[in-house]
Enzyme design. Structure first.
Site, short mmCIF file in Angstrom:
data_model
loop_
_atom_site.label_atom_id
_atom_site.label_comp_id
_atom_site.label_asym_id
_atom_site.label_seq_id
_atom_site.Cartn_x
_atom_site.Cartn_y
_atom_site.Cartn_z
CB THR A 256 4.77 -0.72 -1.41
OG1 THR A 256 3.48 -1.13 -0.93
CG2 THR A 256 5.17 -1.63 -2.56
CG PHE A 258 7.95 0.44 -5.62
CD1 PHE A 258 7.05 0.03 -6.60
CD2 PHE A 258 7.46 1.05 -4.48
CE1 PHE A 258 5.69 0.22 -6.43
CE2 PHE A 258 6.09 1.24 -4.30
CZ PHE A 258 5.21 0.83 -5.28
#
Length: 358
Positions: A256, A258
């Site tokens: 992921t 960010f």
């Protein structure tokens, strides 16, 4: 001079080094306060590079291995940043992947403030309750987090850094619960989507929730013995819960990305990216003409994605990532010329590029 005498010299030198380190941390603490007052960038990579280059050069002049000295100073820089206590907002409960990312970026001394919704994390920085927000923007398996991009469009906050986290999911339950007894599984929709292969064999009901770690907290507080949650192993530790299965994600390449948001973006580091949102005019070739302004200046585009405008059906905004800083001359020229082909354009921020995975 015997061994005992030499060791005594080492002890005296170590004492001096520790005293000097204490003084350095005192100055780092003062720097942290100045950064807080002036809303300085999240991380000054150009300054860090300057420090590392200087100590490497000094190491060479003294006959030392520059790489060894660089490794030592990387640790010193990390400790110094820990001294500068940061207040960071994130969406989720304690143990969320966003909180884990915040601690990796800013250090374990970070004051991480949880908010149930992404809107709250944005608002915390806008109102001065937190200095930064750490928000997810896209996952390598499930794609972009739409809500984050929608909020970026309307917010005055800027992207000041990016970070990538390897996401490894666990199935977590109360200590008394067995895998066979699980009838309901709670988690964030992205996490549920990332574990489909594992979940289809359990034949349990899947219930979307606002957060991964928040789901663990909920099944603990409600003492749901036939329920489980998908979250990080760290969440299981925080809430004193049992891990039924580890690494249940469909693909080990589950990352992921960010963004770190602040009231201003980062200064040029020499190795940057810039994020932009724009909408082109409704005419043939408008998007091509926009991209041509980048290509003609050898500006590399790393992402282009469309999102509905939310104003009219079938009209779209484009979210773009390019290599370079908005203050770089070729980027400034390209974006200025691109204005001719758009209805609107907003620079979301410039920030240092993540290091490539090896």
């Amino acid at each position: 001079m015997n061994l005992s005498d030499l060791r005594k010299q080492i002890d005296e030198l170590d004492a001096e080094l520790v005293k000097l380190m204490a003084k350095r941390l005192e100055v780092s603490d003062q720097i942290g306060k100045v950064k807080e007052e002036t809303n300085s960038p999240v991380q000054d990579l150009s300054r860090e590079s300057e420090v590392l280059n200087r100590v490497q050069s000094l190491a060479r002049s003294l006959g030392l291995d520059p790489q060894d000295i660089e490794s030592l100073y990387q640790e010193i820089l990390f400790i110094s940043k820990k001294q500068q206590r940061f207040t960071v907002a994130f969406q989720g409960a304690a143990g969320a992947y966003s909180e884990e990312t915040a601690l990796k970026i800013f250090g374990p001394n970070t004051l991480a403030l949880p908010y149930e919704q992404l809107d709250g994390a944005f608002e915390a920085v806008e109102k001065g309750m937190a200095r930064f927000a750490v928000v997810p923007v896209e996952n390598s398996l499930e794609g972009s987090i739409s809500r984050t991009y929608d909020l970026l469009l309307d917010s005055n906050l800027m992207v000041a850094a990016e970070h990538e986290l390897r996401v490894s999911h666990c199935l977590i339950a109360n200590p008394e619960t067995t895998l066979e007894g699980v009838k309901t599984i709670y988690s964030h929709p992205q996490a549920l989507g990332q574990c489909q292969s594992f979940l289809k064999h359990l034949r349990a009901e899947l219930i979307p929730a606002y957060d991964t770690a928040g789901s663990v907290k909920m099944i603990k507080e409600k003492h749901l013995l036939d329920g489980a949650a998908i979250a990080s192993e760290r969440a299981a530790v925080i809430y004193n819960m049992k891990v039924l299965e580890r690494e249940i994600e469909d693909n080990i390449n589950n990352y992921t990305r960010f963004f770190v948001l602040a009231k201003q973006d980062s200064a040029p580091s020499g190795n940057d990216k810039t994020s932009v949102v724009f909408a082109v005019k409704h005419e043939a070739g408008a998007l091509y003409d926009f991209i041509k302004e980048l290509a003609s200046r050898k500006i590399n585009m790393t992402k282009l994605e469309s999102r509905p405008t939310r104003l009219k059906p079938w009209e779209y905004n484009f979210y773009l990532d390019i290599e370079g800083h908005r203050q770089d001359e070729n980027i400034k020229q390209a974006l200025a010329k691109a204005e001719d082909h758009v209805i609107f354009m907003k620079v979301l921020g410039s920030y240092p590029k993540m290091k490539k995975r090896i």
